[in-house]
Design an enzyme around this catalytic site. Structure first.
Site, PDB file in Angstrom:
ATOM      1  CB  ILE A  54      -0.964   0.042   1.213  1.00 30.95           C
ATOM      2  CG1 ILE A  54      -0.216  -0.221   2.519  1.00 30.95           C
ATOM      3  CG2 ILE A  54      -2.085  -0.960   1.026  1.00 30.95           C
ATOM      4  CD1 ILE A  54      -1.069  -0.035   3.754  1.00 30.95           C
ATOM      5  CE  LYS A  56       7.546   3.376   7.467  1.00 32.97           C
ATOM      6  NZ  LYS A  56       7.678   4.433   8.443  1.00 32.97           N
ATOM      7  CG  MET A 103       8.350  -2.593  -0.621  1.00 30.40           C
ATOM      8  SD  MET A 103       7.608  -1.439  -1.774  1.00 30.40           S
ATOM      9  CE  MET A 103       8.713  -1.662  -3.158  1.00 30.40           C
ATOM     10  CB  VAL A 104       3.844   0.446   3.638  1.00 32.17           C
ATOM     11  CG1 VAL A 104       2.853   0.333   4.785  1.00 32.17           C
ATOM     12  CG2 VAL A 104       4.925   1.458   3.981  1.00 32.17           C
ATOM     13  N   GLY A 159      11.234   5.913   1.837  1.00 32.51           N
ATOM     14  CA  GLY A 159      12.659   5.802   2.090  1.00 32.51           C
ATOM     15  C   GLY A 159      12.998   4.572   2.909  1.00 32.51           C
ATOM     16  CG  ASP A 189       9.154  13.616   6.363  1.00 36.56           C
ATOM     17  OD1 ASP A 189       9.083  14.666   5.673  1.00 36.56           O
ATOM     18  OD2 ASP A 189       9.216  12.490   5.865  1.00 36.56           O
TER      19      ASP A 189
END
Ligand SMILES: *[C@@H]1O[C@H](CO)[C@@H](O)[C@H](O)[C@H]1NC(C)=O
Ligand SMILES: *[C@@H]1O[C@H](CO)[C@@H](O)[C@H](O)[C@H]1NC(C)=O
Ligand SMILES: *[C@@H]1O[C@H](CO)[C@@H](O)[C@H](O)[C@H]1NC(C)=O
Ligand SMILES: *[C@@H]1O[C@H](CO)[C@@H](O)[C@H](O)[C@H]1NC(C)=O
Ligand SMILES: *[C@@H]1O[C@H](CO)[C@@H](O)[C@H](O)[C@H]1NC(C)=O
Ligand SMILES: *[C@@H]1O[C@H](CO)[C@@H](O)[C@H](O)[C@H]1NC(C)=O
Ligand SMILES: *[C@@H]1O[C@H](CO)[C@@H](O)[C@H](O)[C@H]1NC(C)=O
Length: 828
Positions: free
Chosen positions: A497, A519, A504-505, A501, A615
């Site tokens: 999904i 994650k 992958m999630v 950085g 962030d």
């Protein structure tokens, strides 16, 4: 056998019998081109290509057999003849065993019969793929090697003359089967500026060997290698020769199942190495050994295969080191003992896929890890291979990258954006390169975590509910890798999904049916361990309605996996623009702003030390089923200032377009940097456009600058999302605009605290709602008194916008009413 010197010879000898039979390729074509006779090179018989054994089909109508009449002294016979092609010509080889093959071309130019092979210019195609295009030797002998997965019954090699020369040539060709496990499809680490992860399709790529290095050792010829490869010494590539000291052993490598084999690299590669030269340094000096290997132009993917065998340690588990490629952390805390079955001197190799940059070199460094003790601080490298990917796939990728830039360049028409992006990239790279020592705040927690990790209970396996973090922080949050695999259907790509950085999630469902977001980072990823530690440290302590909570983590199998609560409606950004999702109402947007402000306020003040998010952006604010905002991604978080400090000095991180200019300039981080980024998000929410949009006219590219300009002119209403036109009470808009403007003040000291921002946003909601209370019918239209006229804003679709309104608000609100309502709000 070379194992004579080993003390346990009798035992080991038995063990080694299977290895001592050298590799025999099933397909094995060795051609002496342009010759009627067979010749031998390194004990291998090269058959004259004019003898035409039945398996070889040469179709070369106008080709010429050329023989060097005055061959240089000691030149192999193979190089004294050549076949010269004056038109398109081909060799065809029957392939008996499909799979990975080695294809080699020997070129050694000479002059004979009026042909000067030095000026020959030609192209070579293998099974339809161009491997050499307009190739010219000039004045050197060249061996070109390709590693190629052949899945056809026939391999066809085509030579086509190019340019003015009108001919091409070849002295020798080799086509032979490679061992099945030479190139495998799992385990390679992809480490590029734009991507990290696992590189899965290695075996389907065409690889061209660029460098093959016996680090710390001598030149190895095809005599010394079961696959007849040549390995050259590394000295010429060392950046600081004095940083390295060669090591060697007389023990035969302890080849293990799961590790490297003799076919991966010969004994001599694993019995020599370079290690840190600590002779001339103080005992605790930390430094890298660095090699620069010249490669071609930038933007091309390369396979970097590094070979290791611990021949320097007196015992197991003493050597921990880090690997860097092109300045990126490629593998942290490499522990050779743990990767083999716990025998010293066991060969292993690690594959990396990296892209070349404009520097013209691939830089490889090894240096001691933070885990290594001062006494044993060391780092080694036994061998290195660098292979260029010449496949169609990577060509397409490069093309894609180029295309994006071309589009940006042509649409914007100015190089301003490029410059901005390049500056940002350079800064990002510079910052990465001069990464300061991890601050105390960052290192807190990781070592204890490792120590406690093994003993912590697995909640998943016994099916109990998630325990809240215990006194050590992370007790009970650990999730077994097997359960993570189960939850994500073994990291099914269709469940991805997101990616960032970190890696992958994946969407997943735990055994107890909890929906989660998983994650996953590959260890050694350049945004790796510190973020992982920081994220666990921070998240494990936090439970707040407006912050995404950590469900657990996994660090088995050198994995770094974080498991979060699943937030159903995903990133706020998706609901603002670009996806066609139904537009959010002004009230919803205000509530989202308030929710995320509350989450951030909690981060800044909710702890003794405070936390800076670093962030904040619209992709890091997630919406749940009921559009409740939850701030996500604490990967970049750092603990805030201590009592006696006013800032945390750390490398600049964050996202382009949201970055606090003061933080950028001074590299000093305060919670006011979050306030700045949040101000950008506020404008993003009301204008429904990205923080940076390079496709817009120059003055509109940067949302913060552009919106601020309109806000200062008192004309923010002219650039709001057209879906909001007519919805916003002028007083509410005014309050909102002022709040966002204050957040974007140049200097942190001039910006409000997150608490002030929260208060003001609540006020803006109050203004909106109080207006509504008085005018129950004015649901979508604010007030008849406000005139509406169309205005065309350059670069923005023509929309209806309200004009400005003087004296907004003050008469609308009952201050004490607002205040008393705010007083009852929890969480401030
Ligand atoms: C060259 O080698 C091939 C294959 O071993 C053999 O069939 C052929 O007879 C040899 N030719 C000469 C001239 O020796
Ligand atoms: C030979 O020279 C040409 C022109 O200078 C150059 O493009 C080419 O790369 C050179 N070939 C090799 C193998 O170095
Ligand atoms: C080519 O190389 C040979 C030996 O390596 C040398 O004698 C000769 O002068 C060179 N020719 C040119 C044109 O560079
Ligand atoms: C990569 O591997 C996957 C799975 O093996 C396959 O479906 C895909 O086609 C491959 N891609 C390329 C470019 O070879
Ligand atoms: C490589 O093989 C050759 C020939 O067998 C031998 O003379 C040489 O010593 C070997 N090289 C090494 C480093 O052992
Ligand atoms: C550095 O160490 C090497 C041995 O590794 C030694 O030969 C050299 O003399 C030393 N240089 C200095 C400047 O001490
Ligand atoms: C080793 O090199 C990497 C990458 O260039 C760098 O980040 C790191 O700080 C260096 N380590 C030391 C001890 O110099």
């Amino acid at each position: 056998m070379e194992s004579i010197t080993h003390p346990f010879l009798p035992l080991i000898l038995l063990f080694f019998i299977p290895f001592s039979t050298s590799f025999t390729p099933l397909d094995n074509y060795l051609l002496n081109c342009g010759s009627h006779t067979n010749t031998s090179l390194y004990n291998r018989l090269f058959v004259g290509d004019s003898t035409k054994p039945s398996t070889i089909f040469l179709s070369a109508d106008r080709s010429i057999l050329l023989t060097d009449q005055n061959p240089p002294l000691n030149s192999p016979t193979l190089y004294n003849t050549a076949r010269v092609f004056r038109s398109r010509s081909s060799y065809r080889f029957n392939i008996r065993k499909k799979g990975t093959h080695l294809v080699r071309f020997h070129f050694s130019p000479f002059v004979a019969q009026g042909f000067d092979l030095k000026v020959a210019k030609f192209s070579v195609l293998v099974n339809g793929y161009v491997v050499l295009s307009d190739f010219q030797l000039n004045n050197s002998s060249v061996l070109k090697e390709y590693i190629w997965k052949i899945d056809t019954d026939v391999l066809q090699i085509v030579f086509t003359p190019a340019g003015n020369s009108g001919f091409g040539f070849v002295n020798g060709i080799e086509v032979f089967s490679a061992p099945a496990d030479l190139i495998i499809d799992y385990g390679a680490r992809l480490i590029t500026l734009t991507e990290i992860g696992e590189y899965r399709n290695l075996s389907s790529q065409v690889l061209e060997t660029i460098h093959r290095i016996n680090v710390g050792g001598l030149k190895l010829t095809p005599f010394n290698d079961t696959l007849w490869r040549t390995w050259i010494p590394d000295e010429d590539y060392l950046v600081f020769k004095s940083a390295a000291k060669s090591a060697s052993t007389t023990h035969t490598p302890n080849y293990q199942n799961g590790g490297a084999s003799r076919e991966i690299a010969p004994d001599h590669v694993y019995t020599t190495a370079q290690q840190m030269n600590r002779d001339n340094t103080t005992f605790n000096a930390k430094f890298n050994i660095t090699w620069n290997f010249p490669v071609g132009p930038g933007g091309i993917l390369h396979l970097v295969r590094l070979h290791f065998s611990d021949i320097v340690s007196p015992a197991l588990n003493l050597l921990y080191f880090d690997i860097y490629i092109n300045g990126y952390s490629a593998y942290r805390d490499l522990d050779l003992s743990s990767l083999t079955t716990h025998v010293l001197g066991s060969p292993i190799y690690v594959d990396f896929v990296v892209d070349s940059d404009d520097s013209g070199v691939i830089q490889i460094s090894v240096g001691p890890s933070d885990l290594s003790s001062t006494i044993r601080m060391n780092a080694i490298l036994n061998g290195a291979e660098i292979m260029k990917m010449v496949d169609v796939m990577s060509t397409q990728n490069v093309y894609k990258k180029k295309k994006i830039w071309v589009v940006v360049g042509s649409v914007v028409g100015g190089f301003v954006i490029l410059c901005l992006a390049i500056i940002a990239l350079l800064l990002a790279m510079r910052c990465r390169k001069k990464t300061p020592k991890q601050g105390a705040a960052e290192s807190v927690g990781w070592t204890p975590l490792r120590m406690f990790g093994g003993s912590s209970l697995s909640r998943m396996s016994d099916g109990t509910a998630y325990a809240s973090p215990g006194p050590n922080g992370y007790f009970g949050l650990k999730i077994p890798f097997a359960d993570v695999q189960l939850a994500t259907n073994n990291f099914d790509r269709s469940l991805i999904i997101g990616s960032g950085g970190f890696g992958m999630v994946y969407k997943g469902v735990l055994r107890d049916n909890t929906k989660v977001a998983v994650k996953r980072a590959l260890p050694g990823s350049r945004q790796g361990l510190p973020e992982f530690q920081s994220e666990i440290t921070v998240l494990s302590k936090i439970r707040h309605h407006h912050l995404v909570s950590l469900v657990g983590y996994c660090e088995e199998n050198s994995e770094m996996i974080l498991v979060y609560e699943y937030v159903a409606k995903g990133p706020l950004k998706k609901h603002l623009y670009g996806t066609g999702l139904p537009p959010l109402s002004w009230k919803q947007r205000l509530e989202i702003c308030i929710g995320s402000a509350r989450g951030l306020h909690y981060l800044h003040t909710g702890f003794a030390q405070g936390i800076i998010h670093r962030d904040i952006k619209s992709t890091n604010i997630l919406l749940d089923e009921d559009y409740v905002a939850k701030v996500a991604d604490f990967g970049l978080s750092r603990s805030g200032p201590c009592l006696n400090e006013t800032h945390v000095s750390t490398r600049v991180k964050g996202s382009f377009g949201y970055l606090d200019p003061e933080y950028f300039r001074r590299q000093q981080l305060t919670d006011k940097s979050d306030v700045y980024s949040f101000g950008v998000v506020l404008f993003e929410i009301i204008c429904a456009r990205p923080a940076v949009d390079p496709l817009l006219a120059r003055e509109q590219v940067n949302l913060a600058e552009w919106a601020l300009e309109w806000q200062k002119k008192g004309m923010l209403d002219q650039i709001i999302d057209h879906h909001l036109v007519g919805q916003i009470k002028p007083s509410s808009l005014k309050k909102f605009g002022e709040t966002a403007e204050k957040c974007l003040a140049d200097y942190g000291v001039d910006r409000p605290t997150m608490g002030d921002v929260l208060w003001n946003l609540e006020h803006a909601l109050q203004l909106q709602e109080s207006g509504r209370k008085r005018e129950p019918n004015a649901d979508s239209n604010v007030s008849e008194s406000e005139s509406v006229r169309p205005i065309i804003v350059p670069g923005v679709p023509s929309i209806n916008l309200r004009t400005g309104d003087d004296g907004i608000g003050s008469s609308d609100i009952n201050g004490s009413q607002v205040f008393s309502q705010l007083m009852t709000n929890e969480g401030r």
